[in-house]
Design a protein around this motif. Structure first.
Motif, mmCIF file in Angstrom:
data_model
loop_
_atom_site.group_PDB
_atom_site.id
_atom_site.type_symbol
_atom_site.label_atom_id
_atom_site.label_comp_id
_atom_site.label_asym_id
_atom_site.label_seq_id
_atom_site.Cartn_x
_atom_site.Cartn_y
_atom_site.Cartn_z
ATOM 1 N N ARG A 102 -10.540 22.358 -46.227
ATOM 2 C CA ARG A 102 -9.376 22.918 -46.926
ATOM 3 C C ARG A 102 -8.840 21.933 -47.957
ATOM 4 N NH1 ARG A 102 -3.318 23.771 -44.695
ATOM 5 N NH2 ARG A 102 -2.494 24.647 -46.621
ATOM 6 N N HIS A 103 -8.746 20.674 -47.580
ATOM 7 C CA HIS A 103 -8.267 19.668 -48.541
ATOM 8 C C HIS A 103 -9.148 19.634 -49.787
ATOM 9 C CE1 HIS A 103 -7.117 15.987 -50.457
ATOM 10 N NE2 HIS A 103 -8.313 15.462 -50.244
ATOM 11 N N LEU A 104 -10.450 19.862 -49.606
ATOM 12 C CA LEU A 104 -11.393 19.797 -50.720
ATOM 13 C C LEU A 104 -11.532 21.128 -51.452
ATOM 14 C CD1 LEU A 104 -14.099 17.563 -49.029
ATOM 15 C CD2 LEU A 104 -12.428 16.878 -50.757
ATOM 16 N N GLY A 105 -10.666 22.089 -51.118
ATOM 17 C CA GLY A 105 -10.591 23.313 -51.901
ATOM 18 C C GLY A 105 -11.215 24.546 -51.286
ATOM 19 N N ALA A 106 -11.801 24.436 -50.100
ATOM 20 C CA ALA A 106 -12.421 25.593 -49.453
ATOM 21 C C ALA A 106 -11.391 26.325 -48.595
ATOM 22 C CB ALA A 106 -13.602 25.151 -48.598
ATOM 23 N N GLU A 107 -11.686 27.582 -48.287
ATOM 24 C CA GLU A 107 -10.806 28.370 -47.431
ATOM 25 C C GLU A 107 -11.187 28.211 -45.974
ATOM 26 O OE1 GLU A 107 -10.812 32.432 -48.681
ATOM 27 O OE2 GLU A 107 -9.509 32.051 -50.395
ATOM 28 N N VAL A 108 -10.186 28.295 -45.110
ATOM 29 C CA VAL A 108 -10.375 28.360 -43.659
ATOM 30 C C VAL A 108 -9.791 29.682 -43.215
ATOM 31 C CG1 VAL A 108 -9.800 27.337 -41.436
ATOM 32 C CG2 VAL A 108 -10.267 25.849 -43.402
ATOM 33 N N GLN A 109 -10.613 30.507 -42.564
ATOM 34 C CA GLN A 109 -10.137 31.832 -42.197
ATOM 35 C C GLN A 109 -10.897 32.373 -40.990
ATOM 36 O OE1 GLN A 109 -10.776 34.409 -45.608
ATOM 37 N NE2 GLN A 109 -12.650 33.332 -46.149
ATOM 38 N N ALA A 110 -10.314 33.402 -40.387
ATOM 39 C CA ALA A 110 -10.923 34.043 -39.227
ATOM 40 C C ALA A 110 -12.166 34.825 -39.634
ATOM 41 C CB ALA A 110 -9.911 34.974 -38.561
ATOM 42 N N HIS A 111 -13.014 35.108 -38.648
ATOM 43 C CA HIS A 111 -14.176 35.959 -38.879
ATOM 44 C C HIS A 111 -13.705 37.348 -39.304
ATOM 45 C CE1 HIS A 111 -17.749 38.367 -37.927
ATOM 46 N NE2 HIS A 111 -18.434 37.242 -38.020
ATOM 47 N N PRO A 112 -14.362 37.988 -40.250
ATOM 48 C CA PRO A 112 -13.890 39.301 -40.727
ATOM 49 C C PRO A 112 -13.851 40.374 -39.647
ATOM 50 C CG PRO A 112 -16.065 38.767 -41.627
ATOM 51 C CD PRO A 112 -15.537 37.530 -41.012
ATOM 52 N N ASP A 113 -14.665 40.213 -38.589
ATOM 53 C CA ASP A 113 -14.655 41.170 -37.485
ATOM 54 C C ASP A 113 -13.887 40.661 -36.277
ATOM 55 O OD1 ASP A 113 -16.254 42.977 -38.936
ATOM 56 O OD2 ASP A 113 -18.081 41.917 -38.323
ATOM 57 N N GLY A 114 -13.149 39.579 -36.430
ATOM 58 C CA GLY A 114 -12.348 39.049 -35.336
ATOM 59 C C GLY A 114 -13.135 38.312 -34.269
ATOM 60 N N LEU A 115 -14.388 37.981 -34.545
ATOM 61 C CA LEU A 115 -15.225 37.313 -33.542
ATOM 62 C C LEU A 115 -14.857 35.836 -33.426
ATOM 63 C CD1 LEU A 115 -18.735 38.833 -34.413
ATOM 64 C CD2 LEU A 115 -17.042 39.639 -32.739
ATOM 65 N N THR A 116 -15.142 35.287 -32.270
ATOM 66 C CA THR A 116 -14.942 33.866 -32.010
ATOM 67 C C THR A 116 -16.262 33.251 -31.573
ATOM 68 O OG1 THR A 116 -14.451 34.123 -29.650
ATOM 69 C CG2 THR A 116 -12.603 34.347 -31.190
ATOM 70 N N GLU A 117 -16.257 31.947 -31.446
ATOM 71 C CA GLU A 117 -17.312 31.227 -30.737
ATOM 72 C C GLU A 117 -16.615 30.336 -29.717
ATOM 73 O OE1 GLU A 117 -21.110 30.740 -33.719
ATOM 74 O OE2 GLU A 117 -19.392 29.394 -34.081
ATOM 75 N N ILE A 118 -16.670 30.731 -28.458
ATOM 76 C CA ILE A 118 -16.051 29.995 -27.353
ATOM 77 C C ILE A 118 -17.100 29.906 -26.259
ATOM 78 C CG2 ILE A 118 -14.160 29.892 -25.695
ATOM 79 C CD1 ILE A 118 -12.527 31.644 -27.589
ATOM 80 N N GLY A 119 -17.790 28.795 -26.209
ATOM 81 C CA GLY A 119 -18.901 28.619 -25.277
ATOM 82 C C GLY A 119 -20.094 28.035 -25.994
ATOM 83 N N TYR A 120 -21.285 28.350 -25.505
ATOM 84 C CA TYR A 120 -22.528 27.806 -26.062
ATOM 85 C C TYR A 120 -23.218 28.837 -26.937
ATOM 86 C CZ TYR A 120 -22.111 23.700 -23.152
ATOM 87 O OH TYR A 120 -21.657 22.529 -22.594
ATOM 88 N N TYR A 121 -23.504 28.437 -28.189
ATOM 89 C CA TYR A 121 -24.135 29.305 -29.172
ATOM 90 C C TYR A 121 -25.141 28.488 -29.969
ATOM 91 C CZ TYR A 121 -19.918 31.993 -28.128
ATOM 92 O OH TYR A 121 -18.906 32.655 -27.477
#
Length: 245
Positions: A102-121
């Motif tokens: 974000r400091h370097l100009g990129a966006e930080v945002q949620a997945h468009p479908d509301g998905l998360t990654e919580i665990g092993y992927y």
């Protein structure tokens, strides 16, 4: 790019009152580094001068990188220009990677479908990342937002749900979306404190996470040992601490 500092100190910045270095601390202590731990959310100030630091690590946290009303987010965002202007290495882990992006100009945002990654992927090496990542590796995540790729950054690992998993800029600024610092104690503490959050879309419950840890963590830990030796310690030799009777 300037010469990197030969200093022995590493600045560890936590976004919670209870965060610990975990595996990252265990690995980097082998190289003789000393840790300076700061918690800006608990009132700690961040250094004005980074001359004496080899590496700055900003860890994850439960907040969003866009939460400018939070003291720790404001403090770190105000601090990052000093990191970029310094000679110190930088490693951002999850929120730490998002804040730098974000400091370097990129966006930080949620997945468009509301998905998360919580665990092993799984994450996959990009062509640019094949010397640091295997073709595919199971890693530990806990996030609901992802970072865009900052200008000048090179993507070195990708994934199916969040395609930006790891980046670097000039081999000095590094950001990773996953959590190599999580050891057994940290994992159980997170599950104890936040098990209710694991039922978010695409999240893995505690039992599935523990099974993933038993199956994947040894290889994940071995990868981090190699990554730390090459990227963070810069092939510095481990210190022989000797032994005591």
């Amino acid at each position: 790019m300037n010469e990197l500092s030969p200093a022995n100190r590493i600045l560890l910045i936590f976004n919670s009152a209870t965060g610990q270095p975990g595996r990252l601390g265990t690995v980097l202590r082998k190289y003789g580094y000393e840790f300076d731990i700061r918690r800006p959310g608990e009132g700690d100030t961040l250094p004005e001068d980074l001359t004496g630091y080899h590496l700055v690590v900003v860890f994850g946290g439960p907040m969003s990188a866009n939460d400018d009303d939070l003291g720790n987010v404001r403090a770190i965002m105000d601090f990052l220009p000093r990191v970029v202007a310094s000679d110190a290495l930088y490693l951002g882990i999850c929120l730490g990677a998002q804040l730098m992006a974000r400091h370097l100009g990129a966006e930080v945002q949620a997945h468009p479908d509301g998905l998360t990654e919580i665990g092993y992927y799984p994450v996959q090496a990009t062509e640019a990342g094949r010397d640091l990542f295997p073709d595919e590796m199971m890693v530990y995540h806990w996030h609901s937002e992802g970072f865009g790729l900052p200008e000048g950054a090179e993507l070195i690992a990708t994934g199916a749900t969040f395609p930006h998993q790891a980046y670097h800029i000039d081999e000095r600024i590094w950001g990773i979306q996953f959590h190599p610092e999580v050891d057994d104690e940290t994992h159980e503490r997170w599950l104890s404190n936040s098990a209710a959050k694991t039922d978010r879309p695409n999240g893995q419950g505690p039992d599935l996470q523990r099974a993933g840890r038993a199956k994947y963590d040894a290889a994940f830990g071995e990868w981090f040992e190699r990554f730390a030796a090459r990227v963070l310690a810069r092939d510095r030799a481990p210190v022989d601490f000797g032994c005591c009777d």
